[in-house]
Design an enzyme around this catalytic site. Sequence first.
Site, mmCIF file in Angstrom:
data_model
loop_
_atom_site.group_PDB
_atom_site.id
_atom_site.type_symbol
_atom_site.label_atom_id
_atom_site.label_comp_id
_atom_site.label_asym_id
_atom_site.label_seq_id
_atom_site.Cartn_x
_atom_site.Cartn_y
_atom_site.Cartn_z
ATOM 1 N N ARG A 91 0.889 -1.219 0.068
ATOM 2 C CA ARG A 91 0.128 -0.100 -0.042
ATOM 3 C C ARG A 91 0.796 1.317 0.040
ATOM 4 O O ARG A 91 1.479 1.668 0.950
ATOM 5 C CB ARG A 91 -0.876 0.131 1.129
ATOM 6 C CG ARG A 91 -2.135 -0.925 1.060
ATOM 7 C CD ARG A 91 -2.793 -0.951 -0.069
ATOM 8 N NE ARG A 91 -3.878 -1.929 0.005
ATOM 9 C CZ ARG A 91 -4.870 -1.608 -0.947
ATOM 10 N NH1 ARG A 91 -4.817 -0.919 -2.105
ATOM 11 N NH2 ARG A 91 -6.125 -2.621 -0.995
ATOM 12 N N ALA A 137 -11.063 -6.835 -0.989
ATOM 13 C CA ALA A 137 -11.810 -5.694 -1.221
ATOM 14 C C ALA A 137 -11.641 -4.842 -2.590
ATOM 15 O O ALA A 137 -10.679 -5.323 -3.372
ATOM 16 C CB ALA A 137 -11.408 -4.818 0.105
ATOM 17 N N GLU A 174 -14.970 -8.972 -6.550
ATOM 18 C CA GLU A 174 -13.389 -8.818 -5.849
ATOM 19 C C GLU A 174 -12.889 -9.859 -5.264
ATOM 20 O O GLU A 174 -11.807 -10.363 -5.194
ATOM 21 C CB GLU A 174 -13.840 -7.770 -4.898
ATOM 22 C CG GLU A 174 -14.009 -6.302 -5.298
ATOM 23 C CD GLU A 174 -12.666 -5.660 -6.232
ATOM 24 O OE1 GLU A 174 -11.519 -6.221 -6.167
ATOM 25 O OE2 GLU A 174 -12.875 -4.881 -7.186
ATOM 26 N N GLU A 218 -9.304 -11.399 -6.766
ATOM 27 C CA GLU A 218 -8.045 -11.167 -5.841
ATOM 28 C C GLU A 218 -7.766 -12.557 -5.289
ATOM 29 O O GLU A 218 -6.628 -12.961 -5.065
ATOM 30 C CB GLU A 218 -8.395 -10.072 -4.867
ATOM 31 C CG GLU A 218 -8.518 -8.878 -5.258
ATOM 32 C CD GLU A 218 -8.670 -7.877 -3.971
ATOM 33 O OE1 GLU A 218 -8.726 -8.357 -2.663
ATOM 34 O OE2 GLU A 218 -8.716 -6.702 -4.362
ATOM 35 N N GLU A 227 -2.583 -4.385 -10.109
ATOM 36 C CA GLU A 227 -2.664 -4.990 -8.754
ATOM 37 C C GLU A 227 -1.920 -6.458 -8.578
ATOM 38 O O GLU A 227 -1.816 -7.406 -9.367
ATOM 39 C CB GLU A 227 -4.399 -5.326 -8.504
ATOM 40 C CG GLU A 227 -4.645 -5.747 -7.261
ATOM 41 C CD GLU A 227 -6.271 -5.746 -7.049
ATOM 42 O OE1 GLU A 227 -6.698 -5.313 -6.118
ATOM 43 O OE2 GLU A 227 -6.883 -6.459 -7.965
#
Length: 181
Positions: A64, A76, A92, A96, A140
Site C-alpha cells: 500500500r 476488497a 472482488e 483477488e 494489482e
Amino acid sequence: MRRLEEKTIASKSIFDGKIIRLQVDEVELPNGNTSTREIVKHPGAVAVLAVTEENKLVLVRQYRKPLEKTILEIPAGKLEPGEDPMECARRELEEETGYRAESLHPLVSFYTSPGFADEIIHIYEARGLKAGEAHADPDEFVEVVELEMEEAFDRLKKEEIHDAKTVTALYIWQNRSLISS
C-alpha cells in the site's frame, strides 16, 4: 435540540482522479459563522470476510503506497458506478483470491473517515467457498494468505493487519466464533 447542520455556500472541485474526487466547500456553521471543509468524494467499496472449510481467514498481502508498507487485508475493492455492492463483493473475492462463494451475506457498512471523506464500505460474509484461479487487475499485485484465527490476531499485534475493514472483520469473525462455541 440544537441545529448541527452546515449549509454549503459554495463548492469547488479541485481534483478529479481515477478513484477519488477532491472538493473544497465553504459552509455556514450552526452559529452563523463560515468555515472551509476539504472533502474526499469516493464511490464506495466492498470487502469480504471469507473463511474456508478449514476455518482459515482468506486474506491478501498487498503493498500500500500511502502507507509505504505491505499489509494483510481481507479482499476488497471499489464500487463501479451503479454496481450492486453484493455483486462487487462477489467479483472482488474471485478476482483477488480465486475463491467463489455459494452465498454472500451483508455484515456491516460504515463510513471510513467521516471527518473528511464520504467513502462507505460494505462488508459481506462469504459462505460455501470454492477454490479457483485469481485474476487480479493488471496494476494489482497480491498474494493470497490463509490464517487461522490465532495467527490472524498475532498478525494484528505485529501490525501486519493494520486497516479498519480487516480489523473490523477480524473481530466480527472472533465474536461469531465465541457465540457459536
